[in-house]
Scaffold this motif. Structure first.
Motif, mmCIF file in Angstrom:
data_model
loop_
_atom_site.group_PDB
_atom_site.id
_atom_site.type_symbol
_atom_site.label_atom_id
_atom_site.label_comp_id
_atom_site.label_asym_id
_atom_site.label_seq_id
_atom_site.Cartn_x
_atom_site.Cartn_y
_atom_site.Cartn_z
ATOM 1 N N ASP A 393 35.941 42.081 50.530
ATOM 2 C CA ASP A 393 35.982 40.679 51.651
ATOM 3 C C ASP A 393 37.160 40.198 51.816
ATOM 4 O O ASP A 393 37.697 39.637 50.843
ATOM 5 N N MET A 394 37.399 39.940 53.254
ATOM 6 C CA MET A 394 38.667 39.394 53.429
ATOM 7 C C MET A 394 38.884 37.825 53.469
ATOM 8 O O MET A 394 38.167 37.166 54.017
ATOM 9 N N ALA A 395 40.011 37.485 53.173
ATOM 10 C CA ALA A 395 39.982 36.223 52.893
ATOM 11 C C ALA A 395 41.652 35.766 52.307
ATOM 12 O O ALA A 395 41.753 37.150 51.096
ATOM 13 N N PRO A 396 42.409 34.653 52.884
ATOM 14 C CA PRO A 396 43.643 34.822 52.847
ATOM 15 C C PRO A 396 43.851 34.294 50.821
ATOM 16 O O PRO A 396 43.065 33.333 50.612
ATOM 17 N N PHE A 397 44.730 34.543 50.780
ATOM 18 C CA PHE A 397 45.307 34.318 49.042
ATOM 19 C C PHE A 397 46.906 34.638 48.704
ATOM 20 O O PHE A 397 47.337 35.532 49.583
ATOM 21 N N ASP A 398 47.237 34.109 47.657
ATOM 22 C CA ASP A 398 48.710 34.088 47.406
ATOM 23 C C ASP A 398 48.866 35.116 46.826
ATOM 24 O O ASP A 398 48.657 35.530 45.796
ATOM 25 N N MET A 399 49.672 36.474 47.415
ATOM 26 C CA MET A 399 49.970 37.594 47.221
ATOM 27 C C MET A 399 50.978 37.542 45.513
ATOM 28 O O MET A 399 50.708 38.053 44.394
ATOM 29 N N ASN A 400 51.735 36.590 45.339
ATOM 30 C CA ASN A 400 52.457 36.130 44.276
ATOM 31 C C ASN A 400 51.830 36.168 43.561
ATOM 32 O O ASN A 400 52.064 36.418 42.027
#
Length: 546
Positions: A393-400
């Motif tokens: 389920d691809m979506a932008p998120f903050d890796m930090n």
């Protein structure tokens, strides 16, 4: 200038001798390992020598030379009879072990008789009848030994080949039929022109043409031998061409008018024969190489076909394995969840107070079921990846944020082992990636959890940074480290390296899953280490959201 009759006789003998020699070499070079081919070559060379000396015997006038040429005629006749018998005995075998009676009986007797023919015990001298231009050898008592040995060998050889004909079937029978026809033509011609005509009409005109009468047998036998090896038409055409050109050159030699021209053309004829034999040999060699290449090509095709079939079977078995693992893992999930749930409830006192020993035992049950559940989860994920069923389920998120959250969760475990856990990217921004947050979180957990497991003392540093258009997540520990050899295989399925000695509960699937997940996101994972005992740094590189 030579007389026309003599020229015609010489041409006939020359053609027969040249043809016999060429066929001998062709058969020999077609399969030099075959005993039948070797014996045929010997027979051809002996027949060639016999034909030449037989012709010379009737075309020289010196009595001493006549005596010695006729001795050599019957000397070669004995060897010809021996090689004829041997050829009939070994045909069509490529390898044979000769019996003792042949080694200690036939060969010594034949060679002793051949040597005897060169002595006065067979022909003692030459005599001339008044008014007769033909010289007559004077036979001695040894002539009967010669006749007996030569006829015995010839008759025995004919009997042997007839027995083989009676037992032979199919292709071998047709080959032996050719030899029998050749034998019948040869002996019929010799009996008719060398015995009947000279005795009944005192006509010795055809006796010098002995080479012509043996030539049919040579031809038929050569065809029979070569037929067994599927003789190539290219070799046959080359042999025929060499033979025709040899005849043309021989005609030029015979009809030369001066001695100098005879010598010159004779040398050309001889050199051409040598060249022709080598040409035939090279053609046969080329064909043999092509045949070997064709055999290798067919074997390679068969091997490729076998490998393809084996590969398809392996794919089928791998699919069945993946399906089985998936099914078994699904079936294990439910009971494991129940075990974890009840164990947790017992520890928490939902079923009443339990003593400390029982609580410790149940806690171990809970931890073991937790580890087993993780293993089952890894197996399920591997099964999904191999079957192409892993969904993202691809979506932008903050890796930090993900890295910081996991670090806080696992810091309790690290502190329990006396390790210091550091998150070095607190407050760092602009580390957005596009992906499946839960799957990436699984990679982060795996890296941090491995560092905790394989580090005895020291600290673990978790870091997230942006490098160009990439977001780089790393976990650096002061653990056991690794060799270059371990690094090369660490992300392969079921690879565990030296860490298996410290932690026996792993499956070797965790890092494999991190590689598959990161690559599905267009990223990569890798590890750096200066060597054993010097710690390791695990990296995951993902594309940054622009």
């Amino acid at each position: 200038m030579f007389q026309s009759g003599i020229n015609l006789d010489l041409l006939t003998v020359g053609v027969s001798v040249a043809g016999t020699g060429l066929l001998g070499f062709v058969v020999y070079f077609s399969n030099r390992k075959s005993l039948t081919n070797k014996i045929f070559f010997i027979f051809s060379m002996v027949t060639l020598a016999w034909g030449v000396t037989n012709y010379l015997n009737y075309n020289i006038n010196n009595d001493l030379l006549i005596l010695w040429t006729i001795r050599f005629v019957i000397f070669f006749a004995v060897l010809q009879s021996l090689s004829f018998f041997t050829l009939m005995f070994v045909f069509p075998q490529e390898v044979i072990i000769f019996p003792k009676w042949f080694k200690i009986g036939v060969i010594p007797i034949a060679f002793a008789t051949a040597i005897l023919t060169l002595t006065p015990y067979v022909f003692s001298s030459i005599t001339r009848v008044p008014g007769d231009v033909v010289s007559h050898p004077v036979p001695a008592s040894g002539i009967f030994i010669f006749i007996f040995v030569a006829l015995s060998l010839v008759i025995s050889g004919f009997v042997v080949i007839l027995r083989k004909l009676n037992l032979a079937k199919d292709e071998l029978r047709s080959q032996i039929n050719l030899i029998v026809v050749g034998v019948l033509i040869m002996f019929t011609s010799i009996i008719l022109f060398n015995l009947i005509l000279p005795v009944m009409s005192d006509n010795t005109r055809y006796i010098p043409l002995g080479a012509l009468f043996t030539f049919p047998f040579v031809i038929f036998t050569a065809v029979a031998i070569l037929k067994r090896h599927l003789f190539n038409i290219k070799v046959a055409a080359t042999a025929v061409l060499v033979f025709i050109l040899s005849v043309v050159l021989l005609v030029e030699v015979i009809f030369s008018e001066t001695l100098l021209m005879i010598i010159f053309r004779g040398c050309v004829f001889f050199l051409f024969l040598v060249f022709g034999i080598n040409l035939i040999r090279s053609v046969i060699k080329e064909i043999r190489q092509r045949e070997r290449l064709e055999v290798l090509r067919l074997k390679l095709e068969q091997s490729n076909s076998d490998l393809e079939n084996a590969n398809e079977k392996l794919k089928g078995l791998d699919k069945l394995k993946s399906e089985f693992v998936s099914l078994a893992s699904h079936q294990l999930r439910s009971p494991l969840t129940a075990i974890k749930g009840y164990a947790s409830m017992v520890v928490d006192g939902d079923y009443g107070e339990v003593n400390k020993e029982a609580k410790d035992a149940i806690s171990r049950i809970y931890e073991s079921s937790q580890n087993l559940a993780k293993i089952v989860e890894d197996l399920l994920n591997v099964s999904k990846i191999e079957q192409g069923g892993m969904k993202y389920d691809m979506a932008p998120f903050d890796m930090n944020e993900v890295a910081e959250s996991v670090t806080k969760e696992l810091s309790i475990v690290a502190e329990g082992k006396g390790l210091k856990m550091n998150f070095l990217s607190e407050g760092v921004k602009d580390c957005m990636v596009n992906g499946d947050k839960d799957k990436i979180r699984q990679v982060v957990i795996n890296f941090v959890d491995n560092s905790i497991k394989y580090t005895k003392t020291g600290e673990i540093n978790v870091k997230v940074e942006k490098v160009g258009d990439k977001v780089l997540f790393s976990v650096k520990d002061t653990g056991m480290g690794m060799t270059p050899e371990i690094k090369a295989t660490l992300f392969q399925k079921f690879a565990r390296g030296e860490g298996a000695r410290m932690n026996t509960s792993g499956t070797g699937l965790g890092l494999y899953l991190t590689k598959e997940i990161s690559e599905a996101h267009g990223g990569r994972v890798y590890v750096e280490s200066e060597g054993m005992g010097k710690g390791s740094t695990f990296f995951m590189e993902l594309g940054a959201v622009k």
